[in-house]
Motif scaffolding. Structure first.
Motif, short mmCIF file in Angstrom:
data_model
loop_
_atom_site.label_atom_id
_atom_site.label_comp_id
_atom_site.label_asym_id
_atom_site.label_seq_id
_atom_site.Cartn_x
_atom_site.Cartn_y
_atom_site.Cartn_z
N GLY A 1 0.82 -1.22 0.00
CA GLY A 1 0.00 0.00 0.00
C GLY A 1 0.85 1.26 0.00
N PRO B 1 2.86 2.98 -4.67
CA PRO B 1 2.83 4.31 -5.29
C PRO B 1 4.22 4.89 -5.51
CG PRO B 1 1.25 4.19 -3.50
CD PRO B 1 2.08 2.97 -3.41
N VAL B 2 5.15 4.54 -4.59
CA VAL B 2 6.52 5.03 -4.76
C VAL B 2 7.15 4.39 -6.00
CG1 VAL B 2 8.75 5.29 -3.63
CG2 VAL B 2 6.67 5.28 -2.26
N PHE C 1 5.71 5.78 -9.04
CA PHE C 1 6.25 7.12 -9.28
C PHE C 1 7.64 7.03 -9.93
CE2 PHE C 1 9.18 10.39 -7.71
CZ PHE C 1 8.63 11.50 -8.32
N SER D 1 7.24 5.93 -13.50
CA SER D 1 6.68 7.03 -14.30
C SER D 1 7.73 8.09 -14.55
CB SER D 1 5.48 7.65 -13.57
OG SER D 1 4.53 6.66 -13.28
N MET E 1 9.06 9.19 -18.16
CA MET E 1 8.91 10.58 -18.62
C MET E 1 10.27 11.18 -18.98
SD MET E 1 5.87 12.38 -16.50
CE MET E 1 6.17 11.71 -14.92
N LEU F 1 -1.22 7.31 -1.89
CA LEU F 1 -1.42 7.14 -3.33
C LEU F 1 -1.71 8.50 -3.99
CD1 LEU F 1 -1.79 5.15 -5.71
CD2 LEU F 1 -4.21 5.08 -5.14
N TRP G 1 1.48 10.63 -4.22
CA TRP G 1 2.48 10.26 -5.25
C TRP G 1 1.93 10.50 -6.65
CZ3 TRP G 1 7.33 9.89 -4.11
CH2 TRP G 1 7.72 9.54 -2.82
N LEU H 1 2.31 14.09 -7.15
CA LEU H 1 3.73 14.40 -7.37
C LEU H 1 4.14 14.09 -8.81
CD1 LEU H 1 6.31 15.30 -5.83
CD2 LEU H 1 6.81 12.89 -5.48
N THR H 2 3.62 12.96 -9.32
CA THR H 2 3.93 12.57 -10.70
C THR H 2 3.34 13.58 -11.68
OG1 THR H 2 3.78 10.28 -9.96
CG2 THR H 2 3.81 10.64 -12.33
N MET I 1 5.12 16.92 -12.07
CA MET I 1 6.33 17.00 -12.89
C MET I 1 6.01 17.54 -14.28
SD MET I 1 8.11 13.47 -11.68
CE MET I 1 9.58 13.62 -12.67
N ASN I 2 4.79 17.27 -14.74
CA ASN I 2 4.40 17.81 -16.05
C ASN I 2 3.53 19.05 -15.93
OD1 ASN I 2 5.75 16.11 -17.78
ND2 ASN I 2 4.12 14.57 -17.78
#
Lengths: 594, 249
Positions: free
Chosen positions: A458, A462-463, A466, A469, A473, B145, B148, B151-152, B155-156
């Motif tokens: 959990g 998400p880390v 991230f 992602s 990117m 969740l 993050w 946060l992602t 970045m954009n």
């Protein structure tokens, strides 16, 4: 030396002076009493001076009993005089004596004790007379008068006592006493003193007028004693040099020159009044209200529903002791809830008569619908002018109360009786018990605590997402702007696609040329070179420089040279396929090494 | 395809972990139904046995403790009833029926001792008392969740900076809340007197001076444990030692 001689002479002189002075202090002490006048009227005052010669350090003299005078200290003065080297000192105690009675009055000897020895003054006789021509105030610098609004009054009726001071010269330090017997009268102030100018017998006077209201408390003939005012009159001296500007300046009272002060005690004539008892058979509800009064009643809002609020205003006004008027709550027999307000009182003085207005307000909340009549308010009083009892009344007020349009209970306006009728009944608790068990199976599923794996997933996933992602990117951005990187990343993909399309070529020369081009462009993309322009030798060298294996670098060179040779010599179908396979394998190996 | 496969796999893992039922779930539910039926039939002793066996086997559910507390109340055992209500509060702190029944049970006791007042930390983090630890963890996971993801996206989309900071703040606060809850459950251990009477001693010995006496159902704060003795406290002045077996925690 000269200086020393001078000092000795000065000290000797001082010693001699003091020695002679000492002798004089102890000798010939005398005490004398003097008055500034020995004949005066009741309006005047005299100054008693007690002079003690040849000493200064004395206690104040002990005055004799002066029952016929009013005594006030007027200060102390001392003096020192040198006459033919003889030093003379004295101290003077001054007293202002105001006569209270007429006749020959003896001022007894005053006593003083100095160095254990008693000294006395001589007795002085003064003649005190009544104020001259007291009935006429002709040509006087100042005079007073007092008056009553009536010589006859009923018990409790308002009388106006007016005291007036007339003065033609400047008057200061006024001290007024208005004696009256409190057992006979009650008193009420009628505002601040009035000041105006009045001409009496052709002379202009400044008038200061003070009025008070007196209310008789007992029947009978009552005397209002004299009012006494003490004051200082400042008489200006009539100088001959009236045109002298300096004389004008220094005659100003500020400089104290040209002004003669005079202490005066002025008495008004005593007055008498007959106080009559009130007639018998006073009306019911009479509360010793004397004067003339009016009473009115107004209702604020007449279009009322049950529960609405309206204000009943009862106003009493008139001449007399309005302040003491009071009303009980109107008897509305539980038809209205009544909230009395604090009465408002305003007093005015008009023509030296107390007039007042007192406003009573009652907030009324109707409790029942229907036609209602607000009862009249009555105010019994004694009219002193007509010498009759009267009753001032309001008119009855009729109104119709509509039923309430609101359904909620008007708890805040309920009378006590209504409270009993409309109070929500309390629900009696007959017993207590626990609430039932839960039977819903979805609620009763076992709530196992979270495992570390679950919590790790959990919080960790998400880390991870991230990071992925962010990586993607970043790569995407690099592909956009970093050309060598873009070429290197797409070299294998482009070469593979082009090699697959080579299957369909039938012309062996063209096949060899294109294959050579594919290989050179692949190496060019990988090493960020212009692929078409480099030779087989250069390819080998650059590959080695870029840490590719020497074997593969050499194979690449050989394959390129082979392709160049075949561009001029025909090939069989089998040899093109073999060459194609070799090329594919070589690119795969190079891709792995990159 | 490659990346989407990874994401799908991770989501699958998460969902699987979140929805996995404990082994023997159907037996557990059958036992629950049986215990409830016994309770409805006023066979309270038997229903207590079933509820207790389920708890003994590791089942932990606030409503289960609540039902067990009710069964004990029906049996006239206020001590175990209050103990189970206290345990139920750890799971269903906002349940009104539970609060009412706990109050009722306390009124049945001789000492009528209310739960101790909240400390400064609990007043400051007042919402912690209204949630159980699982709810706080769920909330923290969701906020984690959300943070993050924000946060992602930030970045954009730089304008999301405020949202990023706000979610970070909420996430940190949710972590602190979990910490406060854990501290509460470890430090403020409540105990309930299960014996009919218990003498509170000045020391850990039977012949120590009896300071005061408590009766069944009395709520105390357990402040220390030594051998078979528990140190209990009623307030700042009244504290002492009781045998461990006389107290339920």
């Amino acid at each position: 030396m000269r200086i020393c001689t001078f000092k000795k002479a000065a000290l000797l002189s001082l010693f001699l002076v003091l020695a002679f002075s000492g002798i004089s202090f102890g000798q010939n002490i005398s005490v004398t009493a003097t008055v500034d006048k020995n004949s005066l009227t009741l309006e005047d005052s005299l100054q008693l001076s007690i002079v003690i010669n040849r000493t200064k350090n004395t206690p104040p003299p002990q005055l004799p009993s002066l029952t016929d005078f009013k005594v006030a200290s007027a200060g102390t003065s001392s003096s020192t005089q040198y006459i033919n080297t003889q030093r003379s000192v004295s101290i003077t105690y001054k007293y202002r004596l105001t006569p209270m009675n007429t006749g020959a009055i003896v001022i007894g000897p005053a006593k003083v004790q100095i160095n254990g020895k008693n000294y006395s003054t001589q007795a002085i006789t003064v003649e005190v007379q009544k104020a001259s021509s007291s009935t006429t105030n002709t040509n006087k610098a100042a005079f007073v008068e007092a008056s009553l609004s009536s010589k006859k009054a009923y018990l409790g009726e308002q009388l106006v006592y007016t005291f007036r001071l007339f003065h033609r010269v400047e008057a200061k330090n006024l001290n007024l006493q208005l004696p009256f017997d409190k057992s006979w009268f009650s008193k009420e102030e009628l505002g601040e003193p009035k000041t105006y100018i009045k001409v009496v017998n052709g002379l202009q006077y400044h008038v200061q007028e003070l009025s008070i209201a007196l209310f008789p408390l007992k029947n009978g003939l009552v005397e209002v004693p004299s009012a006494i005012i003490e004051l200082d009159l400042y008489h200006r001296a009539q100088g001959r040099n009236g045109l002298d500007p300096f004389n004008q300046i220094f005659r100003d009272p500020f400089f104290g020159r040209g002004v003669q002060p005079e202490h005066k005690v002025l008495r008004s004539q005593p007055l008498s009044v007959v106080v009559l008892p009130l007639p018998v058979r006073a009306p019911k509800g009479f509360k010793n209200l004397i004067g003339q009064f009016k009473i009115t009643a107004e209702l604020g809002k007449r279009d009322l529903e049950v529960g609405d609020t309206t204000t009943l205003t009862v106003t009493v006004s008139g001449r007399g002791n309005v302040r003491d008027i009071s009303f009980d709550e109107p008897d509305l027999k539980n038809l209205f809830k009544i909230y009395p307000d604090k009465p408002e009182f305003k007093q005015t003085v008009h023509d030296n008569q107390i007039r007042g207005e007192k406003v009573f307000k009652f907030a009324l909340v109707p409790l029942e619908a229907g036609s209602r009549t607000l009862p009249e308010f009555s105010l019994p009083y004694f009219d002193s002018k007509s010498a009759q009892y009267r009753i001032a009344k309001t008119n009855p007020i009729f109104l119709y109360i509509k039923p309430s349009s609101a359904k909620e209970n008007l708890n805040f306006v309920q009378s006590r009786q209504q409270d009993k009728l409309m109070t929500k009944p309390e629900i009696e608790t007959l017993g207590t018990d626990i609430l039932p068990i839960y039977t819903e199976l979805d609620k009763l599923q076992s709530d196992s605590s979270h495992s570390l794996i679950f919590m790790g997933a959990g919080f960790g996933s998400p880390v991870v997402l991230f990071i992925i992602s962010a990586f993607l990117m970043k790569r995407q951005n690099r592909m956009k702007y970093d050309v060598p990187f873009y070429r290197r990343r797409n070299a294998y993909k482009n070469a593979s696609q082009r090699l697959k399309q080579m299957q369909e070529h039938s012309d062996s020369k063209e096949f060899a040329r294109e294959l050579s081009e594919i290989l050179r462009e692949y190496v060019g993309d990988k090493l960020n070179l212009q692929g078409k322009a480099i030779t087989a030798e250069e390819v080998q060298v650059r590959l080695k420089e870029s840490n590719y294996a020497s074997l593969q670098a050499e194979e690449t060179r050989k394959l390129l040279e082979k392709c160049e040779t075949l561009q001029y010599a025909p090939m069989t179908q089998g040899s093109t396929k073999q060459l194609l396979g070799e090329s594919e394998n070589l690119i795969k190996v190079l891709e792995k090494q990159s | 395809m490659k990346h989407s496969n990874i994401i799908s796999f991770l989501l699958f893992i998460l969902l699987t972990l979140a929805t996995t039922l404990p082994a023997g779930a159907s037996d557990y539910l059958n036992d629950i139904v049986r215990a409830n039926t016994l309770y409805a039939e006023k066979r309270y002793a038997e229903s207590i046995q079933v509820y207790e066996s389920l708890i003994h086997e590791g089942a932990s559910n606030g409503y289960l403790h609540y039902n067990l507390g009710n069964a004990y109340i029906r049996m006239g055992k206020t001590g175990p009833a209050i103990l189970n209500y206290i345990h139920a509060q750890e799971w269903i702190p906002r349940d009104e029926n539970l609060a009412a029944n706990l109050k009722f049970a306390i009124q049945q006791t001789q000492d009528k001792i209310e739960p101790p007042p909240l400390g400064t930390l609990n007043i400051l983090f007042f919402w912690v008392n209204d949630f159980n630890i699982n709810e706080l963890v769920y909330f923290a996971i969701i906020m984690n969740l959300v943070f993050w993801v924000t946060l992602t996206l930030w970045m954009n989309f730089p304008f999301l900076k405020v949202a990023r900071n706000a979610f970070l703040g909420v996430l940190l606060l949710s972590f602190v809340s979990i910490g406060v809850k854990i501290i509460n459950e470890s430090n403020l251990k409540l105990g309930v007197v299960l014996a009919e009477n218990v003498d509170v001693k000045s020391g850990r010995a039977v012949d120590a001076i009896t300071l005061f006496q408590l009766h069944e159902g009395a709520l105390v704060t357990v402040t220390d444990r030594h051998d078979d003795w528990l140190e209990v406290r009623l307030n700042d002045e009244q504290k002492g030692w009781v045998p461990q077996k006389s107290l339920g925690t």
